[in-house]
Design a protein around this motif. Structure first.
Motif, PDB file in Angstrom:
ATOM      1  N   ALA A 153       0.809  -1.226   0.000  1.00  0.00           N
ATOM      2  CA  ALA A 153       0.000   0.000   0.000  1.00  0.00           C
ATOM      3  C   ALA A 153       0.833   1.262   0.000  1.00  0.00           C
ATOM      4  O   ALA A 153       0.378   2.305   0.479  1.00  0.00           O
ATOM      5  CB  ALA A 153      -0.934  -0.003   1.205  1.00  0.00           C
TER       6      ALA A 153
ATOM      7  N   THR B 286       0.756  -2.651  -6.404  1.00  0.00           N
ATOM      8  CA  THR B 286       0.746  -1.813  -5.205  1.00  0.00           C
ATOM      9  C   THR B 286      -0.380  -0.794  -5.305  1.00  0.00           C
ATOM     10  O   THR B 286      -0.498  -0.082  -6.308  1.00  0.00           O
ATOM     11  CB  THR B 286       2.086  -1.086  -5.051  1.00  0.00           C
ATOM     12  OG1 THR B 286       3.147  -2.041  -4.993  1.00  0.00           O
ATOM     13  CG2 THR B 286       2.098  -0.249  -3.774  1.00  0.00           C
TER      14      THR B 286
ATOM     15  N   THR C 116       1.113   8.953   0.686  1.00  0.00           N
ATOM     16  CA  THR C 116       0.060   7.941   0.730  1.00  0.00           C
ATOM     17  C   THR C 116      -0.864   8.109   1.925  1.00  0.00           C
ATOM     18  O   THR C 116      -1.303   7.121   2.510  1.00  0.00           O
ATOM     19  CB  THR C 116       0.689   6.519   0.742  1.00  0.00           C
ATOM     20  OG1 THR C 116       1.833   6.505  -0.078  1.00  0.00           O
ATOM     21  CG2 THR C 116      -0.281   5.489   0.201  1.00  0.00           C
TER      22      THR C 116
ATOM     23  N   TYR D 235      -7.605   4.672  -3.645  1.00  0.00           N
ATOM     24  CA  TYR D 235      -6.495   3.728  -3.601  1.00  0.00           C
ATOM     25  C   TYR D 235      -6.679   2.722  -4.730  1.00  0.00           C
ATOM     26  O   TYR D 235      -7.652   1.970  -4.749  1.00  0.00           O
ATOM     27  CB  TYR D 235      -6.446   2.995  -2.259  1.00  0.00           C
ATOM     28  CG  TYR D 235      -5.671   3.728  -1.184  1.00  0.00           C
ATOM     29  CD1 TYR D 235      -4.283   3.636  -1.123  1.00  0.00           C
ATOM     30  CD2 TYR D 235      -6.321   4.517  -0.236  1.00  0.00           C
ATOM     31  CE1 TYR D 235      -3.561   4.305  -0.140  1.00  0.00           C
ATOM     32  CE2 TYR D 235      -5.614   5.186   0.748  1.00  0.00           C
ATOM     33  CZ  TYR D 235      -4.238   5.080   0.781  1.00  0.00           C
ATOM     34  OH  TYR D 235      -3.525   5.746   1.750  1.00  0.00           O
TER      35      TYR D 235
ATOM     36  N   SER E 205      -4.321   0.374  -7.997  1.00  0.00           N
ATOM     37  CA  SER E 205      -3.025  -0.056  -8.515  1.00  0.00           C
ATOM     38  C   SER E 205      -2.816   0.450  -9.932  1.00  0.00           C
ATOM     39  O   SER E 205      -3.759   0.834 -10.632  1.00  0.00           O
ATOM     40  CB  SER E 205      -2.925  -1.584  -8.492  1.00  0.00           C
ATOM     41  OG  SER E 205      -3.853  -2.151  -9.399  1.00  0.00           O
TER      42      SER E 205
END
Length: 472
Positions: free
Chosen positions: A109, A240, A293, A317, A319
């Protein structure tokens, strides 16, 4: 307006939007806007972890400090356990666990440690909160306050702000020293100006750098001084999940209107995502070095989506694979990197649990003198010399009685009395073991066992296997 599912994924669109930003600080300090949201709440909870740093030194356990890193006496007290240099491998495994946990969290993350737990981020957030309450929490309000003429009100607010900053910095430095000495005695020594020199040095260093880094440098520490900020980028992969702007849904941008059009994206270019960012980046320009983040941009964007009756998730969030290739993120159980990290974490946790559960109250070693290996006495007997060392890991004095087993008819000189060993101390004892000539055989190595027993605590017994050497 088109739905996200109706818009094909276009890598070219993201490439067109990508623009690398580096905050050099020439534009002045970032003044992030504070607003409520689920990630703001998570960040507040994450910041509360640092209460352990401030409160733990004052917790008592068995008439002493619960956690105390006693460097002069080479003892680490962690509740009921006392760790000596011989057991430092347990702390090494603990540090390995947290290091791998940090790497694993980053690969899964992103920089969640930086966004939610990093001391620089947390202290900066606290300092900016104080500054925002006193001088304004938006760039406009801050500029208004700065442009004000110097009045009693302005001077008072400045003094209160810097006073609180210095107070927090002093408390940070004093708390650091409290982990290495008795916290209550430390306060008394400092207030009476009788503290040791290392305390004053630590207090000065932590106070200055906390005040300077959190109060003035702020996000510039993350950009230019933190090595971990540079390393984290190589830990990412296409699976990620990071705070990211869904360009296929948001572009083309335009001001909000009540009348929906098919050629207009969901982003209304309000720039609220930039306003709340603690490092001042624009997440819509792709991943930036300054992104920590924290997800505050997601809270900001979701609040706007709610107001214009659009589904949340324009910034979310996600990837690289999800946004650029339209594929689902691979499960953690199918990602080799996550599995390797998980395996190392499991090994280190197992080692730590084993170490803390198997601590011995003593550490017993026997060293045989090698020069000479043996001495032949005038009557033909063979003598070996040994040095016995027993470390007392308990909090009480141990009365130790030594004896030897494994060699019949052997006589021992030097172990005919009881030895008192203070807590945390080692007393070397020299012992001579003689084997009669009639007991010698063709073998020149004979097993011998030294046994140490605490007379005042029979449950404490330790043994050490050694050898007795005779001529070939």
């Amino acid at each position: 307006m088109s739905k996200p599912i109706d818009i094909p994924v276009r890598v070219e669109l993201y490439d067109h939007l990508n623009e690398w930003e580096v905050n050099t600080g020439e534009q002045g300090k970032v003044v992030p806007r504070r607003m409520k949201g689920r990630y703001r709440t998570l960040k507040n909870y994450g910041m509360c972890v640092w209460l352990i740093y401030f409160l733990m030194p004052y917790l008592r356990w068995d008439n002493r400090q619960a956690i105390l890193f006693d460097i002069p006496d080479r003892q680490f007290h962690i509740f009921a356990a006392t760790i000596y240099p011989q057991d430092i491998w347990v702390l090494s495994l603990t540090l390995l666990f947290f290091a791998i946990l940090l790497a694993a969290a980053t690969s899964i993350a992103g920089r969640v440690f930086c966004g939610y737990f990093c001391f620089q981020t947390v202290w900066t957030d606290v300092f900016t909160f104080i500054e925002g309450k006193l001088e304004g929490n938006t760039p406009f309000k801050r500029s208004q306050f700065t442009a004000m003429p110097w009045t009693v009100m302005k001077l008072t607010r400045k003094v209160v702000k810097h006073g609180l900053w210095i107070g927090i910095s002093l408390l940070t430095g004093l708390t650091f020293s409290a982990w290495f000495t008795d916290a209550y005695q430390l306060w008394g020594d400092v207030l009476q100006l009788q503290a040791a020199t290392p305390v004053w040095v630590a207090l000065a260093i932590f106070t200055f750098f906390t005040y300077w880094f959190a109060g003035f440098m702020r996000e510039q520490v993350c950009f230019w001084l933190c090595p971990y900020a540079r390393l984290q980028g190589v830990m990412y992969d296409q699976d990620t999940v990071l705070p990211a702007y869904d360009a296929t849904r948001g572009e083309p941008r335009g001001k909000f209107t009540r009348q929906a059009t098919d050629n207009k994206g969901a982003c209304i270019d309000c720039k609220l995502c930039v306003a709340v960012c603690p490092t001042g980046i624009d997440i819509r320009k792709g991943q930036q070095e300054g992104c920590i983040t924290c997800g505050l941009c997601i809270d900001a964007c979701d609040s706007i989506m709610d107001k214009i009756n659009q589904p949340r998730g324009l910034i979310r969030y996600a990837s690289y694979k999800e946004l650029h290739q339209g594929k689902k993120t691979i499960s953690l159980f199918k990602r080799p990197r996550a599995l390797v990290y998980g395996f190392i974490l499991l090994l280190s946790v197992s080692g730590v649990i084993y170490g803390f559960s198997s601590f011995s109250p003593t550490e017993f070693t026997v060293t045989q003198q090698r020069k000479p290996l043996y001495i032949r006495m005038s009557n033909g007997d063979i003598q070996n010399k040994y040095t016995l060392k027993l470390l007392n890991k308990t909090d009480a004095v141990l009365e130790i009685q030594y004896h030897v087993s494994g060699l019949e008819e052997a006589t021992v000189i030097g172990l005919d009395k009881t030895f008192k060993v203070e807590p945390g101390r080692v007393i070397p004892i020299t012992a001579f073991v003689r084997l009669p000539v009639y007991m010698q055989d063709e073998s020149n190595l004979h097993k011998i066992e030294f046994v140490a027993t605490a007379v005042n605590n029979p449950e404490i017994t330790d043994t050490y296997e050694s050898v007795f050497i005779t001529p070939p």
